[in-house]
Design a protein around this motif. Structure first.
Motif, mmCIF file in Angstrom:
data_model
loop_
_atom_site.group_PDB
_atom_site.id
_atom_site.type_symbol
_atom_site.label_atom_id
_atom_site.label_comp_id
_atom_site.label_asym_id
_atom_site.label_seq_id
_atom_site.Cartn_x
_atom_site.Cartn_y
_atom_site.Cartn_z
ATOM 1 N N ASP A 50 62.642 -50.364 -19.623
ATOM 2 C CA ASP A 50 62.499 -49.302 -20.605
ATOM 3 C C ASP A 50 61.256 -49.595 -21.427
ATOM 4 N N ASP A 51 60.464 -48.563 -21.709
ATOM 5 C CA ASP A 51 59.227 -48.760 -22.454
ATOM 6 C C ASP A 51 58.875 -47.467 -23.167
ATOM 7 N N GLU A 52 57.744 -47.469 -23.856
ATOM 8 C CA GLU A 52 57.281 -46.280 -24.538
ATOM 9 C C GLU A 52 55.772 -46.172 -24.409
ATOM 10 N N GLY A 53 55.276 -44.968 -24.576
ATOM 11 C CA GLY A 53 53.845 -44.687 -24.501
ATOM 12 C C GLY A 53 53.543 -43.434 -25.298
ATOM 13 N N VAL A 54 52.387 -42.885 -25.069
ATOM 14 C CA VAL A 54 51.980 -41.660 -25.749
ATOM 15 C C VAL A 54 51.673 -40.577 -24.719
ATOM 16 N N PHE A 55 51.591 -39.335 -25.185
ATOM 17 C CA PHE A 55 51.217 -38.237 -24.299
ATOM 18 C C PHE A 55 50.378 -37.232 -25.062
ATOM 19 N N ALA A 56 49.602 -36.456 -24.322
ATOM 20 C CA ALA A 56 48.804 -35.370 -24.884
ATOM 21 C C ALA A 56 48.700 -34.275 -23.834
ATOM 22 N N GLY A 57 48.686 -33.017 -24.265
ATOM 23 C CA GLY A 57 48.609 -31.921 -23.311
ATOM 24 C C GLY A 57 48.042 -30.663 -23.933
ATOM 25 N N ALA A 58 47.741 -29.715 -23.070
ATOM 26 C CA ALA A 58 47.219 -28.421 -23.501
ATOM 27 C C ALA A 58 47.670 -27.362 -22.505
ATOM 28 N N GLY A 59 47.736 -26.114 -22.968
ATOM 29 C CA GLY A 59 48.159 -25.049 -22.075
ATOM 30 C C GLY A 59 47.882 -23.678 -22.633
ATOM 31 N N ALA A 60 48.277 -22.690 -21.853
ATOM 32 C CA ALA A 60 48.162 -21.286 -22.236
ATOM 33 C C ALA A 60 49.495 -20.614 -21.941
ATOM 34 N N ALA A 61 49.906 -19.732 -22.838
ATOM 35 C CA ALA A 61 51.171 -19.017 -22.677
ATOM 36 C C ALA A 61 50.921 -17.520 -22.734
ATOM 37 N N PHE A 62 51.637 -16.780 -21.894
ATOM 38 C CA PHE A 62 51.569 -15.319 -21.852
ATOM 39 C C PHE A 62 52.929 -14.767 -22.257
ATOM 40 N N LYS A 63 52.950 -13.886 -23.255
ATOM 41 C CA LYS A 63 54.192 -13.287 -23.725
ATOM 42 C C LYS A 63 54.573 -12.116 -22.831
ATOM 43 N N VAL A 64 55.633 -12.289 -22.057
ATOM 44 C CA VAL A 64 56.194 -11.178 -21.299
ATOM 45 C C VAL A 64 56.841 -10.215 -22.282
ATOM 46 N N THR A 65 57.591 -10.762 -23.234
ATOM 47 C CA THR A 65 58.109 -10.033 -24.391
ATOM 48 C C THR A 65 57.788 -10.902 -25.604
ATOM 49 N N ASP A 66 58.206 -10.477 -26.786
ATOM 50 C CA ASP A 66 57.975 -11.296 -27.963
ATOM 51 C C ASP A 66 58.785 -12.590 -27.940
ATOM 52 N N ARG A 67 59.837 -12.624 -27.138
ATOM 53 C CA ARG A 67 60.706 -13.800 -27.079
ATOM 54 C C ARG A 67 60.558 -14.617 -25.800
ATOM 55 N N PHE A 68 60.135 -14.010 -24.717
ATOM 56 C CA PHE A 68 60.064 -14.691 -23.416
ATOM 57 C C PHE A 68 58.607 -14.893 -23.017
ATOM 58 N N LEU A 69 58.233 -16.167 -22.748
ATOM 59 C CA LEU A 69 56.861 -16.512 -22.401
ATOM 60 C C LEU A 69 56.813 -17.256 -21.080
ATOM 61 N N ILE A 70 55.700 -17.103 -20.380
ATOM 62 C CA ILE A 70 55.389 -17.890 -19.179
ATOM 63 C C ILE A 70 54.149 -18.704 -19.514
ATOM 64 N N ASN A 71 54.141 -19.993 -19.138
ATOM 65 C CA ASN A 71 53.006 -20.832 -19.497
ATOM 66 C C ASN A 71 52.484 -21.648 -18.318
ATOM 67 N N ALA A 72 51.259 -22.106 -18.471
ATOM 68 C CA ALA A 72 50.631 -23.067 -17.557
ATOM 69 C C ALA A 72 50.130 -24.207 -18.430
ATOM 70 N N GLU A 73 50.362 -25.445 -17.992
ATOM 71 C CA GLU A 73 50.128 -26.585 -18.872
ATOM 72 C C GLU A 73 49.631 -27.792 -18.086
ATOM 73 N N TYR A 74 48.794 -28.598 -18.733
ATOM 74 C CA TYR A 74 48.369 -29.890 -18.194
ATOM 75 C C TYR A 74 48.699 -30.951 -19.236
ATOM 76 N N THR A 75 49.404 -32.017 -18.828
ATOM 77 C CA THR A 75 49.802 -33.075 -19.756
ATOM 78 C C THR A 75 49.508 -34.437 -19.144
ATOM 79 N N TRP A 76 49.016 -35.345 -19.975
ATOM 80 C CA TRP A 76 48.725 -36.716 -19.587
ATOM 81 C C TRP A 76 49.695 -37.644 -20.317
ATOM 82 N N TYR A 77 50.326 -38.565 -19.572
ATOM 83 C CA TYR A 77 51.245 -39.540 -20.146
ATOM 84 C C TYR A 77 50.697 -40.936 -19.865
ATOM 85 N N ASP A 78 50.634 -41.792 -20.880
ATOM 86 C CA ASP A 78 50.188 -43.165 -20.725
ATOM 87 C C ASP A 78 51.421 -44.044 -20.567
#
Length: 191
Positions: free
Chosen positions: A134-162
């Protein structure tokens, strides 16, 4: 993998249908703050100074709280899956907690960045020597989200975990620097 893609596509279709079938509910303004849930499915590249390098599928479930249109706290569970080769393999899963910053750039499009802490557990097997760390690290990411409705979104994301895989029973407990690089698509529902 094929079943996972079919399941994810079915969930997106079902959520889209159910949101459009209740269109009157979504004409109301969605509060700037509140709880949201989501799920991501994608590609994971395990990249490190070891024999565990591999490509894999990744599954992630998340829950968050939006303080306003721009700031949220988010937590997730991630199954990084099994990776490696016949001589050395590992399986990792973990939890994250982080800050998410969102920038609405259009009526239906948002850009976001997030970062925080990763807590993870790795089961490994190297030439017959196995263990768990068991261990711990950090992460960082970025993405874009498209609102299908005001409540439901679809996203694309890239995240890096150390991550650092510590092999207690092998090679005098040597540490190996490993990066998990995740590219995924997902859904989010805001309450």
């Amino acid at each position: 993998m094929k079943n996972t893609i079919i399941t994810l596509a079915g969930l997106i279709s079902l959520a889209s249908f159910s949101t459009f079938s209740h269109a009157d509910d979504f004409k109301k303004d969605v509060a700037e703050n509140g709880v949201y849930v989501g799920a991501n499915y994608g590609y994971l590249k395990v990249d490190g100074e070891d024999d565990f390098d591999d490509d894999n599928d990744v599954l992630q479930g998340l829950v968050g709280y939006r303080f306003n249109n721009y700031i949220a706290l988010e937590g997730s569970y991630i199954d990084f899956g099994r990776y490696g080769n016949n001589l050395s393999s590992a399986e990792t899963d973990g939890y994250t907690a982080g800050l998410k910053v969102t920038l609405p750039i259009a009526d239906r499009v948002e850009l976001y960045a997030k970062g925080g802490q990763l807590w993870y557990s790795t089961d490994y097997d190297v030439v017959g020597f196995s263990g768990n760390k068991d261990d711990e690290g950090v992460f960082a990411g970025a993405g874009a989200a498209f609102k299908v409705t005001d409540r439901f979104l679809i996203n694309a994301e890239y995240t890096w975990y150390d991550a650092e895989i510590n092999l207690d029973n092998v090679s005098n407990g040597s540490d190996t620097e490993t990066d998990f690089k995740q590219a995924s698509i997902g859904v989010e529902y805001r309450f």
